[in-house]
Design a protein around this motif. Structure first.
Motif, PDB file in Angstrom:
ATOM      1  N   ASN A   1       1.047  -1.341  -0.349  1.00 14.73           N
ATOM      2  CA  ASN A   1       0.042  -0.012   0.086  1.00 14.73           C
ATOM      3  C   ASN A   1       0.975   1.080  -0.131  1.00 14.73           C
ATOM      4  N   PRO A   2       0.311   1.965  -0.237  1.00 11.58           N
ATOM      5  CA  PRO A   2       1.500   3.360  -0.786  1.00 11.58           C
ATOM      6  C   PRO A   2       1.778   4.127  -0.352  1.00 11.58           C
ATOM      7  N   PHE A   3       0.393   4.280   0.914  1.00 10.21           N
ATOM      8  CA  PHE A   3       0.765   5.147   2.099  1.00 10.21           C
ATOM      9  C   PHE A   3       0.598   4.405   3.386  1.00 10.21           C
ATOM     10  N   ILE A   4       1.322   2.992   2.984  1.00 16.77           N
ATOM     11  CA  ILE A   4       2.121   1.632   4.395  1.00 16.77           C
ATOM     12  C   ILE A   4       3.616   2.230   3.670  1.00 16.77           C
ATOM     13  N   VAL A   5       3.549   2.040   2.490  1.00 22.49           N
ATOM     14  CA  VAL A   5       4.928   2.561   1.998  1.00 22.49           C
ATOM     15  C   VAL A   5       5.922   3.769   2.697  1.00 22.49           C
ATOM     16  N   GLY A   6       5.208   4.730   2.188  1.00 23.92           N
ATOM     17  CA  GLY A   6       5.401   6.334   2.487  1.00 23.92           C
ATOM     18  C   GLY A   6       5.801   6.820   4.372  1.00 23.92           C
ATOM     19  N   PHE A   7       5.057   5.580   5.163  1.00 26.04           N
ATOM     20  CA  PHE A   7       4.961   6.161   6.198  1.00 26.04           C
ATOM     21  C   PHE A   7       6.382   5.175   7.108  1.00 26.04           C
ATOM     22  N   HIS A   8       6.768   3.941   6.035  1.00 24.28           N
ATOM     23  CA  HIS A   8       7.940   3.020   6.347  1.00 24.28           C
ATOM     24  C   HIS A   8       9.293   4.090   6.421  1.00 24.28           C
ATOM     25  N   TYR A   9       9.318   4.996   5.039  1.00 22.81           N
ATOM     26  CA  TYR A   9       9.875   4.840   4.641  1.00 22.81           C
ATOM     27  C   TYR A   9      10.257   6.772   5.978  1.00 22.81           C
ATOM     28  N   VAL A  10       9.250   7.401   6.351  1.00 22.19           N
ATOM     29  CA  VAL A  10       9.797   9.094   6.951  1.00 22.19           C
ATOM     30  C   VAL A  10       9.680   7.996   8.419  1.00 22.19           C
ATOM     31  N   ALA A  11       9.298   6.842   8.965  1.00 19.68           N
ATOM     32  CA  ALA A  11       9.835   6.041   9.874  1.00 19.68           C
ATOM     33  C   ALA A  11      11.182   5.774   9.480  1.00 19.68           C
ATOM     34  N   SER A  12      11.909   5.495   8.909  1.00 20.71           N
ATOM     35  CA  SER A  12      13.033   4.760   9.046  1.00 20.71           C
ATOM     36  C   SER A  12      13.910   6.765   9.084  1.00 20.71           C
ATOM     37  N   LEU A  13      12.969   7.616   7.984  1.00 14.36           N
ATOM     38  CA  LEU A  13      13.988   9.139   8.163  1.00 14.36           C
ATOM     39  C   LEU A  13      14.158   9.592   9.637  1.00 14.36           C
ATOM     40  N   LEU A  14      12.944   9.450  10.370  1.00 16.11           N
ATOM     41  CA  LEU A  14      12.571   9.740  11.797  1.00 16.11           C
ATOM     42  C   LEU A  14      14.127   9.202  12.551  1.00 16.11           C
ATOM     43  N   LEU A  15      14.540   8.049  12.240  1.00 20.74           N
ATOM     44  CA  LEU A  15      15.126   7.565  13.402  1.00 20.74           C
ATOM     45  C   LEU A  15      17.017   8.201  12.836  1.00 20.74           C
ATOM     46  N   VAL A  16      17.066   8.544  11.736  1.00 19.55           N
ATOM     47  CA  VAL A  16      17.995   8.612  11.239  1.00 19.55           C
ATOM     48  C   VAL A  16      18.120   9.751  11.579  1.00 19.55           C
ATOM     49  N   CYS A  17      16.920  10.547  12.096  1.00 19.83           N
ATOM     50  CA  CYS A  17      17.443  11.839  12.612  1.00 19.83           C
ATOM     51  C   CYS A  17      17.641  11.847  14.080  1.00 19.83           C
ATOM     52  N   VAL A  18      16.817  10.820  14.931  1.00 25.60           N
ATOM     53  CA  VAL A  18      17.370  10.385  16.417  1.00 25.60           C
ATOM     54  C   VAL A  18      18.616   9.978  16.364  1.00 25.60           C
ATOM     55  N   THR A  19      19.186   9.247  16.183  1.00 23.29           N
ATOM     56  CA  THR A  19      20.256   8.289  15.941  1.00 23.29           C
ATOM     57  C   THR A  19      21.582   9.928  15.594  1.00 23.29           C
ATOM     58  N   ALA A  20      21.508  11.024  14.481  1.00 21.55           N
ATOM     59  CA  ALA A  20      21.697  12.164  14.740  1.00 21.55           C
ATOM     60  C   ALA A  20      22.190  12.983  15.901  1.00 21.55           C
ATOM     61  N   ALA A  21      20.911  13.539  16.481  1.00 22.65           N
ATOM     62  CA  ALA A  21      20.908  13.902  17.176  1.00 22.65           C
ATOM     63  C   ALA A  21      21.515  12.957  18.614  1.00 22.65           C
ATOM     64  N   PHE A  22      21.639  12.030  18.985  1.00 24.52           N
ATOM     65  CA  PHE A  22      22.706  11.035  19.653  1.00 24.52           C
ATOM     66  C   PHE A  22      23.714  11.161  19.584  1.00 24.52           C
ATOM     67  N   LEU A  23      24.173  11.152  18.465  1.00 27.18           N
ATOM     68  CA  LEU A  23      25.459  11.508  18.407  1.00 27.18           C
ATOM     69  C   LEU A  23      26.212  13.088  18.651  1.00 27.18           C
ATOM     70  N   VAL A  24      25.043  13.788  18.422  1.00 29.78           N
ATOM     71  CA  VAL A  24      25.553  15.202  18.839  1.00 29.78           C
ATOM     72  C   VAL A  24      25.374  14.844  20.611  1.00 29.78           C
ATOM     73  N   PHE A  25      24.067  14.754  21.265  1.00 27.70           N
ATOM     74  CA  PHE A  25      24.908  14.717  22.913  1.00 27.70           C
ATOM     75  C   PHE A  25      25.512  13.985  23.104  1.00 27.70           C
ATOM     76  N   ALA A  26      26.243  12.925  22.399  1.00 26.72           N
ATOM     77  CA  ALA A  26      27.040  11.949  22.284  1.00 26.72           C
ATOM     78  C   ALA A  26      28.970  12.545  22.858  1.00 26.72           C
TER      79      ALA A  26
END
Length: 297
Positions: A121-146
């Protein structure tokens, strides 16, 4: 109390960040090669087999390879959480982020399963990508704080600069959202039998471009402002602009050449790197005040 976490935490945090970016690339490869249903069931590859069978061909290998990447991402998330455990009281910020990443990886896997169950389903596929992108942002934030010492964070920029930075991030968010919707209307569905979202792809390409123009203009303004105010994170603002320039080049190329799969995949990864750079810029607007210094004050 340690001022900063040890090198092992930072090392595995970097690996976690890179793996989150890489899984976006492998996920893109699954869709762009038409391998979205290479493994037609989840969590097993077929009802009878955990792994792809020879009859499934290259599509099964590609899809299963992306699922294997999810396992690697999960292992790295667990290792980061284990390593940060002894710092959990002094560095609650890092501990919370590590928990978010691990929980996000689990959620990411479940969303991937739902994607398969719904026939891409294209909406679920899109949501899957957005979730992955948010995890990239969270791991980037972790690196900044580390790389920062323990202590409260204090804003170091003027309100005008902060407002400009947040406006830039809002334009980026809109660009990504419309990009995901545009992709859901485009030709790369992940499987010949998968449906599209029904929107006009040509119109969405123009709509997607509007916030991207604003993003580029705001980023240029942010670069100028960062040098005028001697912003401590200006090299990240420059990095943000550089990634956007490459992204614009890739976007123009794919639009004029019928959306070649490789360029679309590069566009997806570059969007994640843009979001990561933006995350760092926003976080650099504050600095840590070491606890010892705070206590004296």
């Amino acid at each position: 109390m340690p001022a900063t976490v040890d090198r092992r935490v930072r090392l595995f945090a970097w690996l976690s960040f890179l793996s989150e970016v890489l899984i976006i690339g492998t996920g893109g490869a699954v869709r762009l090669t038409g391998s979205g249903l290479g493994c037609p069931t989840w969590p097993t590859c077929t009802p009878e087999s955990l792994v792809p069978t020879p009859e499934m061909g290259i599509h099964g290998v590609i899809e299963f390879g992306n699922r294997t990447m999810t396992g690697l991402v999960g292992i790295l998330a667990v290792l980061v959480l284990v390593l940060i455990w002894r710092f959990r009281r002094q560095r609650r910020d890092l501990f919370v982020l590590a928990c978010i990443v691990l929980g996000g990886v689990v959620a990411q896997a479940v969303i991937g399963g739902i994607t398969v169950w719904t026939g891409l389903n294209p909406f679920i596929v899109g949501f899957h990508y957005v979730a992955s992108l948010l995890l990239v942002c969270v791991t980037a934030a972790f690196l900044v704080f580390a790389y920062e010492p323990a202590g409260p964070r204090v804003r170091t920029v003027q309100r005008g600069f902060a407002a400009l930075a947040h406006a830039t991030s809002a334009a980026l968010a809109l660009t990504i959202v419309f990009g995901v919707i545009t992709t859901g209307a485009g030709p790369h569905s992940g499987d010949a039998d998968a449906g599209r979202n029904g929107f006009n792809a040509e119109l969405l390409e123009h709509v997607h471009a509007w916030p991207s123009y604003a993003l580029f203009a705001l980023t240029v303004a942010l670069v100028i402002a960062s040098y005028r105010t001697r912003f401590g994170g200006r090299r990240w603002v420059v990095a943000l602009l550089a990634i956007e320039l490459v992204q614009i080049g890739v976007g123009l190329y794919q639009a004029r050449n019928g959306l070649p799969a490789l360029s679309v995949g590069a566009h997806m990864v570059l969007a994640a790197l843009t979001a990561a750079a933006m995350t760092v810029v926003l976080l650099r607007m504050k600095r840590r005040e070491p606890l010892e210094q705070t206590a004296v004050a």
